[in-house]
Design an enzyme around this catalytic site. Structure first.
Site, short mmCIF file in Angstrom:
data_model
loop_
_atom_site.label_atom_id
_atom_site.label_comp_id
_atom_site.label_asym_id
_atom_site.label_seq_id
_atom_site.Cartn_x
_atom_site.Cartn_y
_atom_site.Cartn_z
CE LYS A 1 -4.00 -2.34 2.08
NZ LYS A 1 -5.02 -2.32 3.16
CE1 TYR B 1 -9.43 -2.99 -0.17
CE2 TYR B 1 -8.52 -1.04 -1.21
CZ TYR B 1 -8.35 -2.20 -0.47
OH TYR B 1 -7.09 -2.55 -0.02
CG PHE C 1 -13.43 1.03 6.72
CD1 PHE C 1 -12.95 0.51 5.52
CD2 PHE C 1 -14.10 0.17 7.59
CE1 PHE C 1 -13.13 -0.83 5.18
CE2 PHE C 1 -14.28 -1.17 7.26
CZ PHE C 1 -13.79 -1.67 6.05
NE ARG D 1 -6.98 -12.88 4.58
CZ ARG D 1 -7.38 -11.62 4.39
NH1 ARG D 1 -7.34 -11.06 3.20
NH2 ARG D 1 -7.86 -10.93 5.38
CB THR E 1 -7.63 -6.36 9.34
OG1 THR E 1 -8.11 -7.47 8.58
CG2 THR E 1 -7.97 -5.07 8.61
NE ARG F 1 -2.72 -6.17 6.68
CZ ARG F 1 -3.85 -6.70 6.23
NH1 ARG F 1 -4.43 -7.71 6.87
NH2 ARG F 1 -4.41 -6.23 5.13
CG ASN G 1 -3.94 -2.79 6.68
OD1 ASN G 1 -3.73 -2.35 5.55
ND2 ASN G 1 -4.99 -3.52 6.98
CG HIS H 1 -5.38 -6.14 -0.84
ND1 HIS H 1 -6.64 -6.11 -0.29
CD2 HIS H 1 -5.44 -6.99 -1.89
CE1 HIS H 1 -7.43 -6.91 -1.01
NE2 HIS H 1 -6.72 -7.45 -1.99
CD GLU I 1 -8.68 -8.90 -4.46
OE1 GLU I 1 -9.53 -8.53 -3.64
OE2 GLU I 1 -7.56 -9.35 -4.11
P1 IDP Z 1 -8.12 -7.27 4.99
O1 IDP Z 1 -7.29 -6.25 4.22
O2 IDP Z 1 -7.37 -7.82 6.16
O3 IDP Z 1 -8.71 -8.33 4.11
P2 IDP Z 1 -10.77 -6.02 5.07
O4 IDP Z 1 -11.77 -6.24 6.14
O5 IDP Z 1 -11.02 -6.68 3.73
O6 IDP Z 1 -9.33 -6.44 5.65
O7 IDP Z 1 -10.63 -4.45 4.85
C1 IDP Z 1 -9.98 -3.93 3.71
C2 IDP Z 1 -9.10 -2.78 4.15
O8 IDP Z 1 -9.91 -1.74 4.67
C3 IDP Z 1 -8.12 -3.10 5.28
O9 IDP Z 1 -6.95 -3.74 4.84
C4 IDP Z 1 -7.85 -1.71 5.84
O10 IDP Z 1 -6.91 -0.98 5.03
C5 IDP Z 1 -9.23 -1.07 5.72
N1 IDP Z 1 -10.00 -1.23 6.97
C6 IDP Z 1 -10.58 -2.36 7.45
N2 IDP Z 1 -11.22 -2.14 8.61
C7 IDP Z 1 -11.06 -0.81 8.87
C8 IDP Z 1 -11.48 0.03 9.95
O11 IDP Z 1 -12.15 -0.38 10.90
N3 IDP Z 1 -11.09 1.35 9.88
C9 IDP Z 1 -10.34 1.85 8.84
N4 IDP Z 1 -9.93 1.08 7.81
C10 IDP Z 1 -10.26 -0.24 7.83
MG MG Z 2 -10.13 -8.13 2.57
#
Ligand code: IDP
Ligand code: MG
Length: 140
Positions: free
Chosen positions: A10, A50, A58, A86, A92, A103, A113, A116, A127
């Site tokens: 990212k 997304y 968010f 993962r 996350t 992370r 974080n 992705h 994707e």
């Molecule tokens: P992942 O990347 O671990 O699969 P997802 O739930 O798919 O997590 O969320 C996608 C992305 O959205 C996360 O990697 C993060 O950058 C962002 N994100 C997820 N949850 C939050 C939150 O509660 N606040 C702000 N950003 C979030």
């Molecule tokens: Mg995800």
């Protein structure tokens, strides 16, 4: 089973010069880079990528962040690549990610974080297609 997953480093992690360190973690974990490029998402493309999260609070901030600078997108290949990738990324929220994960080491907060990764075979296929043409992927 040999799988492919989409991996993104990212914008803030690219800006901090972490490309080499992060790719090395994936490679040390047994994943092979079969395609990679530095690119940048427009806000529109970020919203498309997304789209599954469009109702989440968010979403706006996430799309702004993901289009804020260059990203490194890669296709990684290996046994159980999706799950393995993962695991190497970690949870996350960097604060909840296990020690030694990307992370935990380099994520700033739950949004920024660092990386992705696809979450299943169907999303991985979609994707990968979002970023790469078939002839840009090179298995050896
Ligand atoms: P992942 O990347 O671990 O699969 P997802 O739930 O798919 O997590 O969320 C996608 C992305 O959205 C996360 O990697 C993060 O950058 C962002 N994100 C997820 N949850 C939050 C939150 O509660 N606040 C702000 N950003 C979030
Ligand atoms: Mg995800």
């Amino acid at each position: 089973m040999v799988e492919r997953t989409l991996s993104i480093i990212k914008p803030d992690a690219v800006a901090r010069g972490l490309l080499g360190d992060i790719l090395k973690k994936f490679q040390s974990g047994g994943l092979k880079v079969v395609a990679t490029k530095l690119t940048r998402l427009t806000p529109e493309r970020a919203r498309e990528f997304y789209a599954v999260h469009k109702e989440r609070p968010f979403f706006g901030g996430l799309c702004e962040y993901m289009s804020s600078g260059p990203i490194l997108v890669s296709v990684l290949e290996g046994d159980n690549a999706i799950t393995k990738h993962r695991e190497i990324m970690g949870a996350t929220d960097p604060a909840k990610a296990a020690p030694g994960t990307i992370r935990r080491e380099w994520g700033k907060d739950v949004e920024k974080n660092a990386v992705h990764g696809s979450d299943g075979p169907e999303t991985a296929a979609a994707e990968i297609k979002f970023f790469f043409k078939p002839d840009e992927i090179h298995s050896s």
